[in-house]
Scaffold this motif. Structure first.
Motif, short mmCIF file in Angstrom:
data_model
loop_
_atom_site.label_atom_id
_atom_site.label_comp_id
_atom_site.label_asym_id
_atom_site.label_seq_id
_atom_site.Cartn_x
_atom_site.Cartn_y
_atom_site.Cartn_z
N TRP A 131 0.65 -1.51 0.38
CA TRP A 131 0.08 0.22 0.28
C TRP A 131 0.92 1.29 0.07
O TRP A 131 0.41 2.78 -0.40
CB TRP A 131 -1.01 0.32 1.29
N LEU A 132 2.14 1.18 0.37
CA LEU A 132 2.58 2.48 1.04
C LEU A 132 3.65 2.25 -0.87
O LEU A 132 4.01 3.80 -0.74
CB LEU A 132 4.21 2.16 1.42
N ARG A 133 3.57 2.08 -1.37
CA ARG A 133 3.79 1.89 -2.78
C ARG A 133 2.75 2.45 -4.35
O ARG A 133 3.05 2.51 -5.18
CB ARG A 133 4.72 1.37 -3.55
N ARG A 134 1.38 2.01 -3.59
CA ARG A 134 0.25 2.07 -4.27
C ARG A 134 -0.03 3.29 -5.32
O ARG A 134 0.20 4.33 -4.87
CB ARG A 134 -0.76 2.07 -3.77
N ALA A 135 -0.40 4.29 -5.89
CA ALA A 135 -0.57 5.01 -6.74
C ALA A 135 -1.62 5.82 -5.69
O ALA A 135 -2.34 5.19 -5.15
CB ALA A 135 -1.16 5.05 -7.71
N ASP A 166 6.46 4.77 1.20
CA ASP A 166 6.01 6.32 1.30
C ASP A 166 6.53 6.74 2.92
O ASP A 166 7.36 6.06 3.91
CB ASP A 166 4.47 6.37 1.39
N GLU A 167 6.78 8.18 3.45
CA GLU A 167 7.54 8.25 4.29
C GLU A 167 6.90 7.75 5.72
O GLU A 167 5.70 8.14 5.53
CB GLU A 167 8.52 9.10 4.23
N ALA A 202 3.67 9.92 4.64
CA ALA A 202 3.13 11.22 3.57
C ALA A 202 4.09 10.49 2.62
O ALA A 202 5.24 9.98 2.82
CB ALA A 202 3.70 12.44 4.50
N ARG A 203 3.47 10.82 1.41
CA ARG A 203 4.57 10.68 -0.59
C ARG A 203 4.43 12.11 -0.29
O ARG A 203 4.22 13.11 -0.60
CB ARG A 203 3.10 10.44 -0.98
#
Length: 359
Positions: A188-192, A215-216, A232-233
């Motif tokens: 989910w952290l890399r999902r658009a 994401d951070e 946050a992205r």
């Protein structure tokens, strides 16, 4: 020869004879000798135990009296008073680096999504439309089944069954939040994601992850427990503005939550402030910060009429972020104002001194 008889001896002899006669009679009582023997042995044991305890106390007192008095550093009273502040663990906010902190943060986000079931169920149950429909259904059941007082148990049991069926239906209607919670993982952290409409008209649409990086994750830890997290992205200027000229970067907030028992205590607001500052430290002071339109808690399972509470929460979060951004923007200007005012005062003093000299 006259013999003198002692009256006391006669009395004792008579008493002893009478005691022997009573003793012979008591011997005929069943279990008398056993009871007497038991109480005699009990009294002897109690006497011995008391004597042993007294002797042990005397030995201990003698041993303490013989020991030399020594000053122990542990027994010395502490010069610093132990106040309540010394027992409170610290509250820190930092960028999660370890896998353990990231997993704890993702679990906290998943828990917050699962907790939306209770909010949605309460909104569905206590909505005026739902209550009106339920009351009308109970009235119809009462009208159809009740004719005599003997029908009252049937009406009550039927109404209870219908109410239980309605509650089960509500639980089934909100169970999709568990599915949404299970989707929170490292993928989910890399999902658009999609930038919300409140992004000043720039960069709307799907925003890809930068170089397939996660994401951070910013976490707030109270002692050894993570109680809050902010995801946050971080986007560079060219990624946030697409084909336009490169400008300041942008931070897209994808998740923001606090553990349930620490909510409404200012932890979430402080976490949001620290998150905005950390984002601007990475991207620059002119970087913008916006909410993602499809953030972690943006899922809506029920129709729009039952989501007013969620909409109010999102509006409050947007307003809070706007106030924080405004305060952070005005802070550097306020820091330079005292110096500017001091210079103006010095210039006024110099002008007054020049006027005084000319006079």
């Amino acid at each position: 020869m006259v013999r003198h008889i002692n009256v006391a001896d006669l009395h004792n002899a008579g008493h002893n004879a009478r005691s022997r006669r009573i003793g012979r009679r008591l011997d005929w009582i069943p279990g008398y000798k056993i009871a007497v023997a038991f109480f005699l042995s009990l009294g002897t044991n109690l006497h011995l135990a008391a004597a042993a305890a007294t002797a042990a106390e005397e030995d201990q007192a003698q041993a303490q009296a013989q020991q030399p008095t020594m000053s122990s550093p542990t027994s010395a009273p502490s010069s610093e008073p132990e106040g309540p502040d010394q027992t409170i663990p610290p509250l820190t906010t930092y960028l999660a680096q370890t896998t353990e902190d990231k997993i704890s943060a993702l679990r906290l986000i998943a828990d917050s999504i699962a907790q939306q079931r209770q909010v949605a169920a309460r909104a569905l149950i206590f909505h005026p439309a739902t209550l009106s429909a339920h009351i009308l259904l109970l009235a119809a059941i009462s009208h159809l089944l009740y004719s005599t007082p003997n029908d009252l148990p049937l009406v009550l049991t039927t109404a209870a069954g219908v109410t239980m069926a309605a509650l089960v239906s509500v639980r089934w209607a909100v169970q999709e939040y568990l599915v949404l919670a299970e989707r929170i993982n490292f993928a989910w952290l890399r999902r658009a994601c999609t930038i919300s409409d409140e992004s000043e008209g720039e960069g709307k649409g799907e925003v890809p992850a930068v170089q397939d990086e996660d994401d951070e994750i910013f976490v707030t830890k109270f002692g050894d427990e993570i109680i809050g997290t902010l995801v946050a992205r971080l986007l560079a200027g060219d990624a946030s503005r697409k084909k336009r000229a490169a400008g300041p970067g942008k931070g897209v907030l994808r998740a923001w939550t606090v553990r349930l028992k620490y909510r409404r205590k200012g932890v979430g607001g402080a976490l949001l402030v620290d998150g905005v500052r950390l984002v601007r430290q990475r991207l620059g002071q002119e970087a913008g910060v916006v909410w993602a339109k499809d953030h972690a808690n943006s899922g809506r399972i029920l129709p729009a009429m039952f989501n007013r509470l969620f909409e109010r929460r999102e509006e409050r979060a947007r307003r809070m972020l706007a106030e924080i951004l405004l305060a952070e923007t005005e802070a550097p200007e306020d820091e330079g104002r005292p110096q500017q005012k001091g210079k103006e005062r010095e210039e006024k003093k110099e002008k007054e001194q020049l006027r005084a000299r000319k006079r």
